[in-house]
Design a protein around this motif. Structure first.
Motif, PDB file in Angstrom:
ATOM      1  N   ARG A  10       0.830  -1.207   0.000  1.00 16.31           N
ATOM      2  CA  ARG A  10       0.000   0.000   0.000  1.00 16.31           C
ATOM      3  C   ARG A  10       0.858   1.247   0.000  1.00 16.31           C
ATOM      4  NH1 ARG A  10      -2.527   3.116   3.681  1.00 16.31           N
ATOM      5  NH2 ARG A  10      -1.656   1.954   5.421  1.00 16.31           N
ATOM      6  N   LYS A  11       2.034   1.166   0.612  1.00 19.42           N
ATOM      7  CA  LYS A  11       2.953   2.302   0.645  1.00 19.42           C
ATOM      8  C   LYS A  11       4.358   1.929   0.180  1.00 19.42           C
ATOM      9  CE  LYS A  11       0.648   5.921   1.953  1.00 19.42           C
ATOM     10  NZ  LYS A  11       0.586   7.115   1.074  1.00 19.42           N
ATOM     11  N   THR A  12       4.490   0.727  -0.408  1.00 23.50           N
ATOM     12  CA  THR A  12       5.810   0.255  -0.824  1.00 23.50           C
ATOM     13  C   THR A  12       5.753  -0.362  -2.211  1.00 23.50           C
ATOM     14  OG1 THR A  12       6.403  -0.242   1.478  1.00 23.50           O
ATOM     15  CG2 THR A  12       7.738  -1.266  -0.246  1.00 23.50           C
ATOM     16  N   VAL A  13       6.686   0.048  -3.066  1.00 21.07           N
ATOM     17  CA  VAL A  13       6.895  -0.641  -4.343  1.00 21.07           C
ATOM     18  C   VAL A  13       7.860  -1.781  -4.035  1.00 21.07           C
ATOM     19  CG1 VAL A  13       7.690  -0.453  -6.728  1.00 21.07           C
ATOM     20  CG2 VAL A  13       6.563   1.505  -5.633  1.00 21.07           C
ATOM     21  N   ASP A  14       7.327  -2.976  -3.905  1.00 19.55           N
ATOM     22  CA  ASP A  14       8.107  -4.130  -3.460  1.00 19.55           C
ATOM     23  C   ASP A  14       8.763  -4.807  -4.667  1.00 19.55           C
ATOM     24  OD1 ASP A  14       9.176  -6.203  -2.033  1.00 19.55           O
ATOM     25  OD2 ASP A  14       7.285  -7.308  -1.850  1.00 19.55           O
ATOM     26  N   VAL A  15      10.061  -4.573  -4.846  1.00 18.20           N
ATOM     27  CA  VAL A  15      10.778  -5.154  -5.984  1.00 18.20           C
ATOM     28  C   VAL A  15      10.978  -6.651  -5.749  1.00 18.20           C
ATOM     29  CG1 VAL A  15      12.942  -5.165  -7.280  1.00 18.20           C
ATOM     30  CG2 VAL A  15      11.929  -2.984  -6.556  1.00 18.20           C
ATOM     31  N   LEU A  16      10.451  -7.456  -6.675  1.00 23.20           N
ATOM     32  CA  LEU A  16      10.536  -8.904  -6.558  1.00 23.20           C
ATOM     33  C   LEU A  16      11.805  -9.450  -7.198  1.00 23.20           C
ATOM     34  CD1 LEU A  16       6.831  -9.673  -7.582  1.00 23.20           C
ATOM     35  CD2 LEU A  16       7.749  -9.330  -5.275  1.00 23.20           C
ATOM     36  N   GLY A  17      12.322  -8.739  -8.205  1.00 23.97           N
ATOM     37  CA  GLY A  17      13.525  -9.188  -8.897  1.00 23.97           C
ATOM     38  C   GLY A  17      13.739  -8.380 -10.160  1.00 23.97           C
ATOM     39  N   PHE A  18      14.788  -8.740 -10.905  1.00 20.00           N
ATOM     40  CA  PHE A  18      15.154  -8.006 -12.115  1.00 20.00           C
ATOM     41  C   PHE A  18      15.223  -8.969 -13.296  1.00 20.00           C
ATOM     42  CE2 PHE A  18      16.735  -5.713  -8.466  1.00 20.00           C
ATOM     43  CZ  PHE A  18      16.472  -4.378  -8.767  1.00 20.00           C
ATOM     44  N   VAL A  19      14.750  -8.525 -14.457  1.00 18.67           N
ATOM     45  CA  VAL A  19      14.760  -9.352 -15.661  1.00 18.67           C
ATOM     46  C   VAL A  19      15.159  -8.471 -16.848  1.00 18.67           C
ATOM     47  CG1 VAL A  19      12.939 -10.899 -14.812  1.00 18.67           C
ATOM     48  CG2 VAL A  19      12.323  -8.907 -16.207  1.00 18.67           C
TER      49      VAL A  19
END
Length: 257
Positions: free
Chosen positions: A87-96
């Motif tokens: 809700r207040k965080t852009v949660d980076v899951l990984g990079f591709v």
């Protein structure tokens, strides 16, 4: 620009405060609904089914429909307490690699700007690292009352957050792909035509719908004749002949530039 969302990009142990800004603004021409017999505007009103009466905007809220038909009212205060980390965080899951994301899943783009002086160095670092590697960050974020998949990509020294459709929101095209065979010669000519037509100034291309609509309205008001509809292209009968003539026409156009 006015920020529409503020929060933090979280990747590894790095926390980067950002604000999101709408990156696009469409210029659609709006046609109004009218009552055909008298040409008057049609209004859409809020109507309460239980009380069988029209209600005001101030009396309108939102609710969640239960399987048994009950409606659970939800206030803005309720929604602000959703137990949702994104809700207040852009949660980076990984990079591709950027090319691994099919553009068909692209949603709405936002400019992500650093929020405060302390955010500028990690922001610049992430932009440069993504630009150098050609990778994009895949993340989850909650925007407009729903959680979305998104990617972060660099553009002209800025971060763009592009929402993505979830995998189950993409429709299977079924058997739409044609099964007709093509010859090597046809492929060669098609490739030549593509090379001849390479290069276009997208900024010089304009939306002609508004102008055509204005001409139509003017003709209707003045009682003049309506413009003739553009002729519809005829289906290709001889594919090879059409390709060869297209290549010649494209070459002449390129020579005359």
């Amino acid at each position: 620009m006015r920020a529409s969302w503020s929060g933090t990009i979280q990747f590894g142990l790095v926390a980067l405060p950002i604000r999101l800004y709408a990156a696009t603004r469409e210029h659609a021409v709006r046609l109004h609904e009218i009552h055909i017999p008298d040409g008057s505007r049609v209004e859409h009103r809020r109507f309460c089914q239980a009380e069988n009466k029209e209600i005001s905007y101030e009396e309108t809220g939102r609710g969640f429909a239960m399987p048994d038909g009950r409606m659970v009212p939800l206030t803005e205060e309720d929604l602000s307490h959703l137990p949702l980390p994104t809700r207040k965080t852009v949660d980076v899951l990984g990079f591709v690699p950027g090319q691994d994301i099919d553009p068909i899943s692209y949603g709405k783009p936002y400019y992500a700007g650093p929020n405060g002086p302390g955010a500028e160095r990690p922001y610049a670092l992430l932009v440069e690292a993504l630009a150098r590697t050609g990778y994009v960050a895949v993340a989850k974020v909650a925007l407009r009352s729903r959680e979305r998949l998104a990617l972060l990509r660099p553009r002209h020294g800025l971060l763009v957050l592009q929402t993505l459709l979830w995998a189950d929101e993409l429709r299977d095209p079924g058997d739409l792909a044609p099964s007709a065979p093509v010859t090597d010669r046809e492929l060669q000519l098609a490739e030549v035509l593509i090379r001849e037509l390479t290069g276009i100034d997208v900024e010089a291309v304009h939306d002609e719908y508004a102008h055509a609509l204005e001409q139509l309205v003017t003709a209707k008001v003045s009682g003049g004749e309506l413009a003739a509809e553009p002729a519809e292209s005829a289906p290709v009968v001889d594919l090879m002949a059409a390709l060869e003539e297209s290549v010649r026409a494209a070459a002449r156009t390129r020579e005359n530039r």
